[in-house]
Motif scaffolding. Structure first.
Motif: not given
Length: 224
Positions: A135-138, A140-141, A149, A151, A211
């Protein structure tokens, strides 16, 4: 008096000596006062430009340090992605490999880990118990974009500390098999922001992600 409004000479003639001296002082002092004001404005403008140039110079130096910092992590992961074995049966082998690498790792590295495509750990520098990153964004990216990636800031699930995590896909024969990750404690970034006390007392350097989220600052580090 030529050039003066009609009646001005009569008004001046009626003034006393003190008033005439005051008018003379004003007439002589006004150009000087104007010069002083304009000089002060120019000096203030020059001071602002100098401060701007110094700030930009410091920002460029810090950016270069951070580029080196990210480059070192990226190089570590690039090497690891070529030699890491993906699969639960290789976990002990990967753990041993990472343990051998420990003495040569930069001091700011918090942990290094290897993950299969489902986000399950198959090798780690520091012990991880039941931790997944699906589930971590880094993660998945890195898997979807097939590139490095990052995060930050995120809370480490193993140490509960604020970290920056870098992930890179493991690709073999053009197939993504998993990812390798490396995390760094954000508190160590302060040394990159103000190395050897190069900042003036009232200077503050802030690292912001795309961001607009503040990752760390040189002032009141613990609060960020």
């Amino acid at each position: 008096m030529a050039g003066l409004p009609l009646g001005w000479g009569q008004h001046v003639a009626r003034l006393g000596v003190r008033a005439r001296l005051l008018l003379l002082v004003l007439a002589l002092g006004l150009p000087f006062f104007t010069y002083i004001v304009l000089s002060a404005i120019d000096e203030a403008r020059a001071g602002r430009e100098l401060a701007k140039e110094r700030s930009l110079a410091v920002a460029r130096v810090v950016a270069a340090r951070l580029d080196d910092y990210v480059g070192d992590v990226n190089q570590l992961q690039a090497t690891l992605s070529h030699v890491a074995a993906i699969g639960p049966e290789h976990t002990s082998e990967n753990n041993a490999l990472l343990g051998e690498m420990r003495p040569d790792l930069p001091s700011y590295i918090n942990n290094v880990a290897i993950w299969n495509l489902s986000g399950t750990n198959v090798g780690t520098l520091e012990t991880l118990s039941g931790v997944g990153v699906r589930d971590r964004q880094y993660f998945k990216e890195a898997i979807s974009a097939r590139k490095l990636a990052v995060e930050a800031p995120i809370v480490s699930r193993s140490t509960r500390e604020l970290v920056a995590t870098f992930a890179r896909p493991v690709v073999r024969r053009d197939v993504v098999l998993g990812a390798v990750s490396a995390s760094t404690q954000l508190k160590h970034l302060q040394g990159f922001l103000d190395r050897e006390g190069s900042l003036s007392r009232d200077s503050v350097i802030t690292v912001i992600d795309p961001r607009g989220l503040i990752i760390t600052r040189s002032a009141e580090t613990d609060a960020w």
